[in-house]
Design a protein around this motif. Structure first.
Motif, short mmCIF file in Angstrom:
data_model
loop_
_atom_site.label_atom_id
_atom_site.label_comp_id
_atom_site.label_asym_id
_atom_site.label_seq_id
_atom_site.Cartn_x
_atom_site.Cartn_y
_atom_site.Cartn_z
N VAL A 137 0.85 -1.18 0.00
CA VAL A 137 0.00 0.00 0.00
C VAL A 137 0.89 1.24 0.00
O VAL A 137 1.95 1.26 0.63
N LYS A 138 0.47 2.23 -0.77
CA LYS A 138 1.16 3.52 -0.81
C LYS A 138 0.16 4.57 -0.35
O LYS A 138 -0.96 4.64 -0.87
N VAL A 139 0.57 5.36 0.62
CA VAL A 139 -0.30 6.41 1.17
C VAL A 139 0.25 7.76 0.73
O VAL A 139 1.43 8.04 0.92
N GLU A 140 -0.62 8.56 0.15
CA GLU A 140 -0.25 9.90 -0.32
C GLU A 140 -1.31 10.89 0.14
O GLU A 140 -2.43 10.51 0.47
N ILE A 141 -0.95 12.16 0.08
CA ILE A 141 -1.93 13.21 0.34
C ILE A 141 -2.79 13.37 -0.91
O ILE A 141 -2.27 13.37 -2.03
N HIS A 142 -4.10 13.49 -0.72
CA HIS A 142 -5.05 13.66 -1.82
C HIS A 142 -4.66 14.87 -2.67
O HIS A 142 -4.14 15.86 -2.17
N LYS A 143 -4.91 14.79 -3.99
CA LYS A 143 -4.54 15.85 -4.93
C LYS A 143 -5.10 17.22 -4.53
O LYS A 143 -4.41 18.24 -4.64
N VAL A 144 -6.34 17.26 -4.09
CA VAL A 144 -6.97 18.52 -3.71
C VAL A 144 -6.24 19.15 -2.53
O VAL A 144 -5.96 20.35 -2.52
N PHE A 145 -5.89 18.32 -1.54
CA PHE A 145 -5.18 18.84 -0.38
C PHE A 145 -3.76 19.25 -0.76
O PHE A 145 -3.23 20.22 -0.21
N ARG A 146 -3.13 18.54 -1.70
CA ARG A 146 -1.80 18.95 -2.15
C ARG A 146 -1.85 20.33 -2.80
O ARG A 146 -0.96 21.16 -2.59
N ALA A 147 -2.90 20.60 -3.57
CA ALA A 147 -3.05 21.92 -4.19
C ALA A 147 -3.23 23.01 -3.13
O ALA A 147 -2.58 24.06 -3.19
N LEU A 148 -4.09 22.75 -2.16
CA LEU A 148 -4.31 23.73 -1.09
C LEU A 148 -3.05 23.96 -0.26
O LEU A 148 -2.71 25.10 0.08
N LEU A 149 -2.35 22.88 0.05
CA LEU A 149 -1.12 23.01 0.83
C LEU A 149 -0.02 23.71 0.03
O LEU A 149 0.81 24.42 0.62
N SER A 150 -0.01 23.54 -1.28
CA SER A 150 0.96 24.25 -2.11
C SER A 150 0.73 25.76 -2.04
O SER A 150 1.68 26.54 -1.98
N VAL A 151 -0.53 26.16 -2.05
CA VAL A 151 -0.86 27.59 -1.91
C VAL A 151 -0.39 28.10 -0.55
O VAL A 151 0.22 29.18 -0.46
N ILE A 152 -0.64 27.33 0.50
CA ILE A 152 -0.19 27.74 1.83
C ILE A 152 1.33 27.84 1.90
O ILE A 152 1.87 28.76 2.52
N LEU A 153 2.02 26.93 1.25
CA LEU A 153 3.49 26.99 1.22
C LEU A 153 4.00 28.22 0.48
O LEU A 153 5.12 28.68 0.74
N CYS A 154 3.20 28.77 -0.42
CA CYS A 154 3.62 29.96 -1.18
C CYS A 154 3.38 31.27 -0.42
O CYS A 154 3.91 32.31 -0.82
N PHE A 155 2.61 31.25 0.65
CA PHE A 155 2.31 32.48 1.39
C PHE A 155 3.56 33.25 1.84
O PHE A 155 3.61 34.47 1.67
N PRO A 156 4.56 32.60 2.43
CA PRO A 156 5.75 33.37 2.82
C PRO A 156 6.45 34.04 1.63
O PRO A 156 6.92 35.18 1.73
N ILE A 157 6.48 33.35 0.49
CA ILE A 157 7.11 33.93 -0.71
C ILE A 157 6.29 35.12 -1.20
O ILE A 157 6.86 36.17 -1.56
N ILE A 158 4.98 34.98 -1.20
CA ILE A 158 4.10 36.07 -1.61
C ILE A 158 4.30 37.27 -0.69
O ILE A 158 4.35 38.42 -1.13
N GLY A 159 4.45 37.01 0.60
CA GLY A 159 4.68 38.09 1.56
C GLY A 159 5.98 38.82 1.30
O GLY A 159 6.04 40.06 1.35
N ILE A 160 7.04 38.09 1.01
CA ILE A 160 8.34 38.70 0.71
C ILE A 160 8.26 39.54 -0.57
O ILE A 160 8.76 40.67 -0.62
N VAL A 161 7.62 39.01 -1.60
CA VAL A 161 7.49 39.75 -2.85
C VAL A 161 6.65 41.01 -2.63
O VAL A 161 7.00 42.10 -3.13
N ALA A 162 5.57 40.91 -1.87
CA ALA A 162 4.72 42.07 -1.60
C ALA A 162 5.50 43.13 -0.83
O ALA A 162 5.36 44.34 -1.12
N MET A 163 6.32 42.73 0.13
CA MET A 163 7.12 43.69 0.88
C MET A 163 8.17 44.35 0.00
O MET A 163 8.46 45.54 0.13
N ALA A 164 8.76 43.57 -0.89
CA ALA A 164 9.78 44.12 -1.78
C ALA A 164 9.17 45.12 -2.77
O ALA A 164 9.78 46.15 -3.08
N ILE A 165 7.96 44.84 -3.25
CA ILE A 165 7.30 45.73 -4.21
C ILE A 165 6.81 47.00 -3.54
O ILE A 165 6.98 48.10 -4.05
#
Length: 160
Positions: free
Chosen positions: A80-108
């Motif tokens: 058996v292989k256990v993975e995170i569901h595709k929908v949750f991976r997409a949502l978690l990817s967005v959450i992982l991008c928040f710090p980068i978005i914050g840095i870019v927003a501060m730089a701009i």
């Protein structure tokens, strides 16, 4: 060692009963569903079973759809292989991008003096989100799903 953005688990097991009985038990306890969502049901799992292969998730409301289990049941063993569901991976990817978005927003916006420390803080936040929050959530929820699978199929884990 391969570095994945999201955690996975791959485990092998030894059947206690024969393959036919184990597959029959899995089919009885699985509600057929193509989209692998959690819903109120008296079954333990929701998903697809094709001959000896399966793709299922736990039917527990609120947390069952987080992990998707794919695997195969052979004559005496299975995996058996256990993975995170595709929908949750997409949502978690967005959450992982928040710090980068914050840095870019501060730089701009240039509201503060931009410093290299902010980049280190953003990297630290991404690592915390990935290894503290996502890894822990996956560890607990996958363990719960795998225990449910073991209870339904009645097998023993094979140590690697």
């Amino acid at each position: 060692m391969k570095m994945n953005l999201f955690p996975t688990k791959e485990l092998k097991f030894k059947l206690i009963d024969d393959q036919g009985e184990t597959l029959n038990r899995l089919m009885r306890r699985t509600e057929k569903s193509e989209n692998l969502t959690s819903q109120n049901t008296d079954k333990s799992f929701r998903g697809i079973i094709n001959e000896s292969q399966f793709k299922i998730n736990s039917s527990a409301i609120g947390k069952g759809a987080f992990c998707v289990m794919t695997g195969e049941i052979n004559a005496n063993t299975g995996h058996v292989k256990v993975e995170i569901h595709k929908v949750f991976r997409a949502l978690l990817s967005v959450i992982l991008c928040f710090p980068i978005i914050g840095i870019v927003a501060m730089a701009i916006s240039k509201t503060e003096d931009f410093s290299a420390v902010l980049v280190l803080v953003a990297v630290g936040q991404i690592l915390m989100i990935r290894y503290a929050f996502i890894e822990l959530a996956f560890w607990f929820l996958s363990k719960e799903s795998l225990n449910r699978l073991r209870d339904v199929l009645d097998f023993e884990w094979i140590k690697n």
